[in-house]
Design a protein around this motif. Structure first.
Motif, PDB file in Angstrom:
ATOM      1  N   GLY A 170      30.204  21.872  41.098  1.00 35.97           N
ATOM      2  CA  GLY A 170      29.034  21.626  41.151  1.00 35.97           C
ATOM      3  C   GLY A 170      27.835  21.865  40.142  1.00 35.97           C
ATOM      4  N   VAL A 171      28.555  22.978  39.144  1.00 45.85           N
ATOM      5  CA  VAL A 171      27.680  23.389  38.190  1.00 45.85           C
ATOM      6  C   VAL A 171      28.429  23.248  36.890  1.00 45.85           C
ATOM      7  N   SER A 172      29.287  22.254  36.963  1.00 42.99           N
ATOM      8  CA  SER A 172      30.049  21.715  35.760  1.00 42.99           C
ATOM      9  C   SER A 172      30.925  22.878  35.259  1.00 42.99           C
ATOM     10  N   SER A 173      31.814  23.449  35.863  1.00 42.36           N
ATOM     11  CA  SER A 173      32.688  24.517  35.493  1.00 42.36           C
ATOM     12  C   SER A 173      33.623  24.096  34.266  1.00 42.36           C
ATOM     13  N   THR A 174      33.864  25.082  33.361  1.00 43.18           N
ATOM     14  CA  THR A 174      34.666  24.744  32.342  1.00 43.18           C
ATOM     15  C   THR A 174      36.157  24.431  32.593  1.00 43.18           C
ATOM     16  N   GLY A 175      36.597  25.103  33.790  1.00 40.22           N
ATOM     17  CA  GLY A 175      37.950  24.974  34.020  1.00 40.22           C
ATOM     18  C   GLY A 175      38.915  26.053  33.353  1.00 40.22           C
ATOM     19  N   SER A 176      40.078  26.311  33.944  1.00 38.51           N
ATOM     20  CA  SER A 176      40.930  27.048  33.325  1.00 38.51           C
ATOM     21  C   SER A 176      42.577  26.654  33.597  1.00 38.51           C
ATOM     22  N   VAL A 177      43.485  27.008  32.681  1.00 41.99           N
ATOM     23  CA  VAL A 177      44.675  26.716  33.013  1.00 41.99           C
ATOM     24  C   VAL A 177      45.301  27.648  34.043  1.00 41.99           C
ATOM     25  N   ILE A 178      45.968  27.109  34.992  1.00 40.28           N
ATOM     26  CA  ILE A 178      46.393  28.153  36.047  1.00 40.28           C
ATOM     27  C   ILE A 178      48.004  27.951  36.275  1.00 40.28           C
ATOM     28  N   GLY A 179      48.811  26.801  35.725  1.00 38.77           N
ATOM     29  CA  GLY A 179      50.020  26.533  35.756  1.00 38.77           C
ATOM     30  C   GLY A 179      50.671  25.596  34.982  1.00 38.77           C
ATOM     31  N   ALA A 180      51.933  25.689  34.873  1.00 36.59           N
ATOM     32  CA  ALA A 180      52.615  24.662  33.906  1.00 36.59           C
ATOM     33  C   ALA A 180      53.829  24.114  34.694  1.00 36.59           C
ATOM     34  N   GLY A 181      54.223  22.976  33.841  1.00 36.22           N
ATOM     35  CA  GLY A 181      55.321  22.245  34.662  1.00 36.22           C
ATOM     36  C   GLY A 181      55.135  21.217  35.668  1.00 36.22           C
ATOM     37  N   TRP A 182      53.681  20.733  35.769  1.00 28.35           N
ATOM     38  CA  TRP A 182      53.442  19.834  36.655  1.00 28.35           C
ATOM     39  C   TRP A 182      53.458  18.375  36.218  1.00 28.35           C
ATOM     40  N   GLN A 183      54.359  18.229  35.231  1.00 25.16           N
ATOM     41  CA  GLN A 183      54.626  16.860  35.037  1.00 25.16           C
ATOM     42  C   GLN A 183      55.614  16.176  35.751  1.00 25.16           C
ATOM     43  N   MET A 184      56.163  17.062  36.856  1.00 27.03           N
ATOM     44  CA  MET A 184      57.394  16.753  37.801  1.00 27.03           C
ATOM     45  C   MET A 184      56.678  15.887  38.991  1.00 27.03           C
ATOM     46  N   PHE A 185      55.054  15.880  38.922  1.00 28.51           N
ATOM     47  CA  PHE A 185      54.721  15.464  40.245  1.00 28.51           C
ATOM     48  C   PHE A 185      54.091  14.034  39.986  1.00 28.51           C
ATOM     49  N   ALA A 186      54.004  13.181  40.966  1.00 24.15           N
ATOM     50  CA  ALA A 186      53.586  11.693  40.700  1.00 24.15           C
ATOM     51  C   ALA A 186      52.019  11.749  41.026  1.00 24.15           C
ATOM     52  N   PHE A 187      51.487  12.538  42.073  1.00 18.12           N
ATOM     53  CA  PHE A 187      50.181  12.791  42.401  1.00 18.12           C
ATOM     54  C   PHE A 187      50.004  14.068  43.244  1.00 18.12           C
ATOM     55  N   LEU A 188      48.678  14.477  43.139  1.00 15.27           N
ATOM     56  CA  LEU A 188      48.286  15.674  44.282  1.00 15.27           C
ATOM     57  C   LEU A 188      47.658  14.719  45.396  1.00 15.27           C
ATOM     58  N   VAL A 189      47.961  15.519  46.470  1.00 15.91           N
ATOM     59  CA  VAL A 189      47.252  14.993  47.619  1.00 15.91           C
ATOM     60  C   VAL A 189      45.721  15.285  47.862  1.00 15.91           C
ATOM     61  N   HIS A 190      44.890  14.673  47.772  1.00 14.79           N
ATOM     62  CA  HIS A 190      43.280  14.935  48.007  1.00 14.79           C
ATOM     63  C   HIS A 190      42.824  14.124  49.157  1.00 14.79           C
TER      64      HIS A 190
END
Length: 528
Positions: A508-528
């Motif tokens: 909501g305040v335009s967070s810059t974001g940070s890397v918290i994990g690796a290897g996630w190319q194994m996933f087709a999609f996240l459930v939202h």
């Protein structure tokens, strides 16, 4: 000197030399001094002045050479080009004093440009000139007020915000029959127009769209009319206050989107390329660096999109504080996978599907979130033309615990038909917002007293402020209350297909974001 009367813009262009002879002297750069454009204030014709006098002295010309002076439009309302032809005297000088007809603006900006006609002299010169002023005839007086359009407001981390302003004014002292344009700078420079009545009264009662992310109500305003190159009236409006936004009072267990385990912290679910459903429970309290997700486990099979299941979303349908899953099957059935994580020794939350609706294929773009703040997740869905529909959850009142029976069209709402929708309480007011492709946020305006109408984006996650290309998040995104504090964050999986998991904790305040994990190319999609 040769003077010409024409319509529109003024410019001096060099013609052929005297007696058809081109000068052999070295080419000179012309110079313009004491330029003026005097508007004939008696020539007002509707929204412009029809006559003006141009005066300018020219030096450093080629003796005997012919030039043309142009009055070129910069800002104002000229409609044509006025040409004044002159011939330099033996000292290389000339004077222009010509009456021009055309379309002129008082106090407008124009350019006098002198151009030689001779092909062997490429040098030109120009100078900016402000046309003379005219009395606007305005002596403004009266009252005005402005404030958020109350029912359009929403809550932000910085306080109340709005997507439109309501401006009301009753003014006097204007020229009868003349149109005036209102500008309110703090409202994104949105404008409105009105015509003064026969008694010089000017009234406004308008809604101005606000595309700025601001919690401040603007008060300054100005009025202009096309014939003048500057404002003819300015003023300050009093602020029309709105009643405060009422935030949700639902119990704490129901304020956490995406909470699969019921511990008050949002969890993360993802489907890999083989259709396996993975659960990453939230370990933000114990993980090193307070990273919310570290280890995952498989909790189901056959969850791939575009197979038996077309779209999968998450939300608490039963109001028990545990996130359920909602899916649309290829046969158009809407099915619910109710969370029963506490009923099996393996703590597998989702086992079997319950059909809760039919005919849902037109709504493959939908969000599941608690729109009205009653503790039960609702559905906001769109059709291919962007029309939005709201399905209120009636699980608690329906004898057979069917959450969705009928929907209503959100009149005036448009949610774009491409990309993906999801839902979460991004701003922490207790009411579910609609998230578009993980970046745009359509806040619920129920707490402000408005019917549910997701009509305007406010700035959520700005991809330009995140140091990663989240627009190419191949496994998509998910939103949830990952910090257990009542406002949702957003995660993106595998930007640029490089396997990174990126977490924006304050979208909501335009967070810059940070890397918290690796290897996630194994996933087709996240459930939202």
């Amino acid at each position: 000197m040769v003077a010409a009367v024409a319509t529109g813009v003024l410019t001096v262009v060099a013609m052929v030399g005297v007696a058809g002879q081109a000068s052999s002297a070295a080419a000179l750069a012309p110079h313009l001094t004491t330029p003026a454009l005097t508007v004939d204030c008696t020539s007002l014709a509707g929204d412009h002045y029809a006559s003006a006098t141009a005066t300018v002295s020219l030096t450093q010309l080629q003796p005997g050479a012919a030039y043309t002076l142009h009055n070129e439009h910069l800002t104002g309302n000229t409609s044509a080009e006025d040409l004044v032809h002159v011939v330099a005297d033996p000292q290389g000088a000339a004077t222009v004093s010509a009456t021009l007809t055309g379309s002129f603006v008082a106090s407008g900006h124009y350019v006098f440009r002198v151009v030689p006609d001779a092909a062997d002299n490429p040098f030109t010169a120009s100078v900016d000139v402000t046309s003379s002023a005219c009395d606007s005839g305005v002596s403004s007086a009266g009252t005005s007020s402005i404030g958020f359009r109350c029912a359009d407001r929403y809550w932000t981390a910085a306080g109340e915000n709005g997507t439109s302003f309501h401006f009301v004014a009753a003014l006097t002292g204007f020229v009868p029959g003349t149109g005036y344009t209102l500008t309110v700078p703090g409202a994104g420079y949105r404008q409105a127009s009105a015509v003064a009545g026969s008694d010089g009264h000017l009234t406004f009662d308008v809604t101005l769209a606000n595309n700025l992310a601001t919690t401040r109500v603007p008060t300054a305003w100005s009025l202009s009319t096309p014939s003048q190159g500057q404002d003819v009236a300015t003023g300050t409006a009093t602020i029309a206050a709105c009643p405060p936004i009422v935030r949700s009072t639902k119990r704490a267990a129901l304020t956490h989107d995406g909470d699969v385990t019921g511990d008050g912290y949002g969890d993360l679910m993802a489907v890999d390329w083989s259709g396996r459903l993975w659960l990453y429970t939230n370990g933000i309290r114990s993980n090193a660096g307070h990273v919310p997700f570290s280890n995952g486990r498989v909790i189901g099979y056959g969850w791939a999109n575009n197979g038996p299941l077309q779209v999968v979303r998450q939300g608490d349908l039963t109001g028990d504080g545990y996130t359920d899953l909602v899916a649309i099957r290829s046969d158009g059935a809407l099915v619910a996978y109710y969370n029963n994580i506490n009923s099996t020794t393996a703590r597998l939350p989702y086992s079997s599907a319950v059909v809760i609706g039919t005919g849902w294929l037109p709504f493959l773009r939908f969000a599941v979130t608690d729109v009205n703040g009653d503790g039960y997740a609702d559905i906001v869905a769109t059709t291919s033309d962007g029309s939005a529909y709201y399905y209120q959850n009636r699980y608690a009142s329906d004898p057979q615990h069917r959450p969705f029976s009928s929907g209503v069209r959100l009149v005036g709402a448009t949610l774009y038909a491409d990309g993906s929708l999801g839902g979460a309480d991004i701003n922490g007011d207790g009411y579910g917002d609609v998230v578009d492709d993980g970046m745009g946020v359509n806040p619920s305006r129920v707490p402000a007293g408005s019917p549910v109408a997701y009509t305007t984006f406010y700035t959520g996650i700005d991809p330009n402020k995140i140091a990663y290309n989240v627009t190419n998040a191949y496994a998509g995104w998910a939103a949830g209350h990952y910090e257990g504090r009542g406002s949702a964050g957003v995660v993106f999986a595998s930007p640029d297909n490089d396997g990174r998991l990126i977490y924006a904790k304050d979208p909501g305040v335009s967070s810059t974001g940070s890397v918290i994990g690796a290897g996630w190319q194994m996933f087709a999609f996240l459930v939202h």
